[in-house]
Design a protein around this motif. Structure first.
Motif, short mmCIF file in Angstrom:
data_model
loop_
_atom_site.label_atom_id
_atom_site.label_comp_id
_atom_site.label_asym_id
_atom_site.label_seq_id
_atom_site.Cartn_x
_atom_site.Cartn_y
_atom_site.Cartn_z
N PRO A 255 -26.06 38.05 30.12
CA PRO A 255 -26.89 37.73 31.30
C PRO A 255 -26.10 37.86 32.60
O PRO A 255 -24.91 37.53 32.66
CB PRO A 255 -27.29 36.27 31.05
CG PRO A 255 -26.19 35.72 30.20
CD PRO A 255 -25.75 36.85 29.33
N PHE B 60 -26.74 40.08 24.83
CA PHE B 60 -27.59 39.72 25.96
C PHE B 60 -26.88 39.94 27.30
O PHE B 60 -27.44 40.51 28.23
CB PHE B 60 -28.01 38.26 25.80
CG PHE B 60 -29.15 37.85 26.68
CD1 PHE B 60 -30.40 38.41 26.54
CD2 PHE B 60 -28.96 36.89 27.66
CE1 PHE B 60 -31.46 38.03 27.35
CE2 PHE B 60 -30.01 36.49 28.47
CZ PHE B 60 -31.25 37.06 28.33
N THR C 236 -36.19 32.71 21.40
CA THR C 236 -35.11 33.65 21.07
C THR C 236 -33.86 32.90 20.65
O THR C 236 -33.22 33.23 19.65
CB THR C 236 -34.78 34.56 22.28
OG1 THR C 236 -35.95 35.29 22.65
CG2 THR C 236 -33.65 35.51 21.96
N ILE D 273 -32.72 32.19 29.00
CA ILE D 273 -33.02 32.78 27.70
C ILE D 273 -34.36 32.24 27.22
O ILE D 273 -34.63 31.04 27.37
CB ILE D 273 -31.95 32.42 26.65
CG1 ILE D 273 -30.55 32.66 27.20
CG2 ILE D 273 -32.15 33.19 25.36
CD1 ILE D 273 -29.47 32.07 26.35
N LEU E 210 -25.30 36.79 20.18
CA LEU E 210 -26.41 36.91 21.15
C LEU E 210 -25.86 37.09 22.56
O LEU E 210 -26.40 37.89 23.33
CB LEU E 210 -27.29 35.65 21.08
CG LEU E 210 -28.49 35.61 22.04
CD1 LEU E 210 -29.52 36.67 21.66
CD2 LEU E 210 -29.14 34.22 22.02
#
Length: 512
Positions: free
Chosen positions: A238, A236, A126, A122, A232
């Motif tokens: 990931p 996000f 952010t 990340i 987040l």
């Protein structure tokens, strides 16, 4: 001229005190590392010297930073808090609370250390800004709680209900990180601002519970980052989760060692400048529209900002170049041993001494001692925190070695903490949850976290789900420990009242 000399002498005395505090905080970790280096985890002499130089910079940096926080950040926080409360306009106070929450969080050194570990997954800024927004929103909620006289226990139960509900929808990799984020945000930069605002808001009320309601803002501001990072994670999602490689590269000679620090210096000078500039600008904007402070006060604050800047640069330089690589290396070696269970007692020893040396813990013990009029001795509180943190760090290492999900510890821990809120005086609940970030100080983020990540890598565990979480475990301890002391205080008080009532009854019968 005489005033200036006295001013300089006073600052020198305070600097010496702050450096001594920082020395007592860093020394236990340094001695433990030295003991490991000379026994089961030998390292080359170049890396050893790099660690010692890093420890020196961390000590000086922590000393200057805490001095800057006292002489600049606290006065700025009090000034902003007092000025904004004078307006008595809710929308202005809400806006300022949000902006202050974001700005002070961005400048927290522990958060920077945490975010640095995740740069491969990340973007650092952010994560930092996300956490800052979380603190800003919950600082507003904390303000509204005081104004609307909402019971802190009920609000905490509601907030953590949201946290644990969200945890089922967040990628598993983000859950430990989210809880760690809550532990690193309430540090020496943010707490003075938050306390100042809490005191200012509470002063707007004249009822009996106003003073006690001044506590609890830090507690709520610790919840904000957890929820923000979870959101987040949902956004996000990931595909992979990697942490920065804190590779130990032994310096070939003393010049290479010095160059490794000098090369990194401009980066941290720029980074710290970016973090502190908004706070200073915010202060000067308030000076334009608010009441003017004296010239001597302005000069003192600017000097304090300089202390804060230099201290933060030294601290981050020492941590990232000297501490993090060695902590990660020690963790990897210990985790690769056939008897890697040894990290559990080692972690407990580190946890015990880390919290014993934290300056904020000494402030906390004094606060509780005064509130209870001596019913809860300083030594009892300090020992309970030390033992509690030792156990929590031991459990954090144990869960890495045995691959136990962090929620198996956090859910029961928080349930116990929230259950206790119904049986202890409200002031103890507020202090306990405020103190969640006290134990997880600079050494937890800068040494225990990389140590845990190193152990996790070496033992073949998932770094995201197992490596992170040690800060969260440490931050959870005061919630239970202080409330148990609050329960003891309540029982003692009730027994004393019964005894006094019995004596009074006997006296009345004799007189009658």
């Amino acid at each position: 001229m005489g005033k200036r000399v006295n001013f300089i002498r006073a600052d020198k005395t305070i600097i010496n005190e702050k450096v001594k505090e920082a020395f007592s905080s860093v020394l236990p970790i340094t001695l433990i590392v030295l003991a490991l280096c000379f026994t089961i985890v030998p390292i080359d002499s170049g890396t050893f010297l790099s660690f010692i130089l890093g420890a020196f910079l961390v000590i000086v940096g922590m000393g200057l930073f805490t001095l800057g926080a006292d002489t600049a950040m606290t006065p700025i926080g009090e000034y902003v808090g007092t000025t904004v409360m004078r307006s008595k306009k809710i929308w202005i106070i809400v806006l300022v609370c949000f902006i202050v929450g974001v700005l002070i969080t961005i400048s927290e050194p522990d958060l920077t250390v945490l975010a640095t570990q995740l740069e491969q997954t990340i973007d650092k800024w952010t994560l930092i800004i996300t956490v800052g927004v979380g603190v800003g929103v919950f600082l507003v909620i904390a303000f509204l709680r005081i104004v609307l006289k909402i019971n802190l226990s009920y609000l905490l139960i509601g907030c953590y209900a949201v946290v644990f509900t969200l945890s089922f929808f967040v990628p598993e990799t983000f859950v430990p990180l989210a809880f760690d984020s809550g532990g690193v945000t309430t540090g020496p930069m943010s707490v003075p601002f938050i306390i100042a605002i809490g005191t200012g808001v509470a002063s707007m009320r004249s009822d009996k519970g106003a003073e006690n309601d001044g506590f609890g803002l830090t507690a709520l501001c610790s919840v904000g980052p957890i929820i923000a990072v979870m959101i987040l994670g949902i956004i996000f999602k990931p595909d992979n989760f990697a942490v920065s490689d804190n590779i130990v590269i032994p310096p070939a000679n003393s010049k290479v060692l010095l160059d490794s620090y000098l090369v990194a210096l401009p980066h941290y000078m720029k980074e710290v400048g970016i973090a502190l500039l908004p706070i200073v600008a915010f202060y000067f904007i308030f000076r334009i529209f608010g009441h003017k402070t004296g010239k001597s006060e302005l000069i003192r604050i600017l000097i304090g900002v300089l202390y804060t800047y230099v201290g933060l640069v030294f601290f981050l330089l020492g941590v990232n170049v000297g501490f993090l690589p060695v902590g990660s290396y020690l963790g990897e070696v210990l985790g690769s041993l056939d008897y890697n269970w040894i990290v559990v007692p080692i972690g407990m020893v580190i946890g015990y001494f880390v919290v014993a040396a934290e300056p904020a813990v000494h402030v906390l013990t004094k606060q509780v001692y005064e509130i209870t009029s001596g019913a809860i001795p300083k030594k009892a509180l300090r020992i309970s925190l030390m033992l509690g943190v030792a156990v929590s760090v031991g459990l954090a290492m144990l869960r890495i070695v045995l691959n136990i999900p962090i929620m198996y510890f956090l859910i029961p821990g928080y349930l116990i903490a929230l259950f206790l809120t119904f049986f202890v005086p409200n002031i103890f609940t507020a202090i306990a949850f405020d103190s969640g970030g006290v134990a997880s100080g600079a050494m937890t983020a800068s040494f225990l976290l990389p140590l845990a990540l190193g152990v996790c890598k070496a033992s073949g565990g998932n770094v995201a789900t197992q490596g992170f979480g040690v800060v969260a475990m440490v931050a959870m301890t005061p919630l239970i420990a202080i409330q148990i002391l609050g329960l003891i205080y309540r029982i003692k008080t009730q027994k004393l009242k019964k005894k006094e009532k019995a004596v009074q009854t006997v006296t009345e019968e004799i007189i009658g």
